[in-house]
Design an enzyme around this catalytic site. Structure first.
Site, short mmCIF file in Angstrom:
data_model
loop_
_atom_site.label_atom_id
_atom_site.label_comp_id
_atom_site.label_asym_id
_atom_site.label_seq_id
_atom_site.Cartn_x
_atom_site.Cartn_y
_atom_site.Cartn_z
CB ALA A 63 -0.88 -0.02 1.24
CD GLU A 131 1.77 -5.33 6.22
OE1 GLU A 131 2.62 -6.13 6.67
OE2 GLU A 131 1.16 -5.52 5.17
N1 CAA Z 1 4.52 3.42 -0.72
C1 CAA Z 1 4.87 4.57 -1.28
N2 CAA Z 1 6.04 4.73 -1.95
C2 CAA Z 1 6.84 3.68 -2.04
C3 CAA Z 1 6.53 2.43 -1.47
C4 CAA Z 1 5.29 2.32 -0.78
N3 CAA Z 1 4.87 1.18 -0.24
N4 CAA Z 1 7.54 1.58 -1.71
C5 CAA Z 1 8.46 2.26 -2.43
N5 CAA Z 1 8.03 3.52 -2.63
C6 CAA Z 1 8.71 4.58 -3.35
C7 CAA Z 1 9.88 5.10 -2.55
O1 CAA Z 1 9.48 6.03 -1.58
C8 CAA Z 1 10.73 5.72 -3.64
O2 CAA Z 1 10.15 6.95 -3.98
P1 CAA Z 1 11.10 8.27 -4.09
O3 CAA Z 1 12.03 7.95 -5.22
O4 CAA Z 1 10.12 9.34 -4.39
O5 CAA Z 1 11.80 8.38 -2.79
C9 CAA Z 1 10.50 4.77 -4.82
O6 CAA Z 1 9.29 4.07 -4.55
C10 CAA Z 1 11.61 3.74 -4.97
O7 CAA Z 1 11.76 3.09 -3.73
P2 CAA Z 1 13.17 3.00 -2.95
O8 CAA Z 1 14.06 4.13 -3.35
O9 CAA Z 1 12.89 2.82 -1.51
O10 CAA Z 1 13.74 1.65 -3.62
P3 CAA Z 1 14.76 0.64 -2.96
O11 CAA Z 1 15.14 -0.31 -4.04
O12 CAA Z 1 15.83 1.33 -2.21
O13 CAA Z 1 13.89 -0.18 -1.85
C11 CAA Z 1 11.96 -1.35 -1.03
C12 CAA Z 1 12.81 -0.96 -2.26
C13 CAA Z 1 12.79 -2.24 -0.11
C14 CAA Z 1 10.73 -2.11 -1.54
C15 CAA Z 1 11.58 -0.05 -0.28
O14 CAA Z 1 11.03 0.87 -1.24
C16 CAA Z 1 10.54 -0.26 0.77
O15 CAA Z 1 10.86 -0.76 1.84
N6 CAA Z 1 9.29 0.14 0.48
C17 CAA Z 1 8.21 0.05 1.42
C18 CAA Z 1 7.61 -1.35 1.37
C19 CAA Z 1 6.59 -1.52 2.47
O16 CAA Z 1 6.85 -1.30 3.62
N7 CAA Z 1 5.39 -1.96 2.06
C20 CAA Z 1 4.30 -2.19 2.97
C21 CAA Z 1 3.37 -1.03 2.99
S1 CAA Z 1 2.15 -1.16 4.26
C22 CAA Z 1 0.93 -2.11 3.60
O17 CAA Z 1 1.03 -2.61 2.49
C23 CAA Z 1 -0.26 -2.26 4.50
C24 CAA Z 1 -1.19 -3.34 4.18
O18 CAA Z 1 -1.23 -4.38 4.78
C25 CAA Z 1 -2.14 -3.14 3.10
#
Ligand code: CAA
Length: 257
Positions: A63, A131
């Protein structure tokens, strides 16, 4: 386009395509996916569907944390319900759905893969339910579907720690059926879909519908509970602290408030 649907013979491919956020889901993308899935439901000619992510890096990074960061419990509940509707729509499609996990499948991305009938992945796939590191519990079915797939003890460890699972471990624990080199995932998924599509569509649909009965009853009550708990997490300090820290690219400090 955030969600692309293509058809080739009896196989439809639904691609989540929001590269600037690693295919993470905002409301618009979730709604588009729901509409795409509902559209496939009545296509008698489609016998198998594939769900995948655009690009080489992500299936879906979950999300959209940037959108969720400012949400309160009511918006959290609506977001949770919409995510549930999408996961339920995958599960309720009469055709089998194969997740082709081509990179990160985090949070809601992992949860949508869990709702598919079969998961295949590439060697660079990484799964996680992170999460709790953001101050919320999983909200799109992970608390119910992950234990069903990998067993309650392992699911508890993965959900309580948020730790990442690579492709090799995913195969070992039954999270995926097979792992392919990144360049081979599309063809392998397509071959599996075509093999399914060559069988009696009526019999395959009947089998899917019968297998769904194994998930009726108590797990449905579990899903309802999950939405309530997911929504109430948006009234906490921890949710604000966790998501603000993600947006500001630093580690969160949780107080339990
Ligand atoms: N939401 C919004 N933006 C996100 C995102 C997310 N879930 N995941 C990645 N992005 C964005 C980053 O913020 C970044 O944007 P900017 O360039 O504007 O900063 C872009 O995508 C690229 O991401 P990274 O630079 O972080 O890429 P990376 O290769 O270094 O890392 C990753 C990749 C490990 C997946 C890292 O992006 C990450 O940890 N993302 C979050 C994943 C996460 O925690 N997901 C769970 C969300 S909560 C949920 O889903 C609740 C539920 O149960 C429904």
């Amino acid at each position: 386009m955030a969600i692309a649907v293509s058809r080739d013979g009896h196989v439809a491919t639904v691609t989540m395509d929001r590269p600037e956020a690693l295919n993470a889901f905002d409301l618009e993308q979730l709604e588009a996916l729901l509409a795409a899935l509902r559209g496939l439901r009545d296509e008698r000619d489609i016998r198998c569907a594939i769900l995948t992510g655009a690009g080489a890096k992500a299936f879906a990074a979950g999300a959209d944390i940037k959108r969720m960061a400012a949400m309160g419990p009511q918006e959290g509940e609506a977001f949770g319900r919409l995510g549930h509707a999408v996961a339920d729509a995958i599960e309720a499609l009469p055709q089998p759905v194969i997740a082709a996990v081509n990179g990160y499948a985090f949070g809601g991305g992992c949860e949508l893969a869990l709702a598919c009938d079969i998961r295949l992945c590439s060697e660079n796939a990484v799964f996680a339910q992170p999460e709790v590191t953001l101050g919320i519990p999983p909200g799109w079915g992970g608390t119910q579907r992950l234990p069903r797939l990998v067993g309650p003890g392992l699911a508890a460890e993965l959900i309580f720690t948020g730790r990442r699972v690579g492709a090799e471990e995913a195969l070992r624990i039954g999270l995926v059926n097979a792992v392919y080199p990144p360049g081979g995932l599309t063809d392998a998924t397509r071959a599996l879909a075509e093999r399914i599509a060559a069988n009696s569509p009526r019999a395959v649909r009947a089998a899917k519908s019968a297998m769904a009965r194994a998930f009726a009853g108590e797990p449905k009550a579990g899903l309802a509970t999950e939405i309530v708990l997911f929504a109430s997490a948006f009234a906490t300090e921890d949710q604000k602290a966790g998501m603000r820290a993600f947006v500001e690219k630093r580690k969160p400090e949780f107080t339990g408030a």
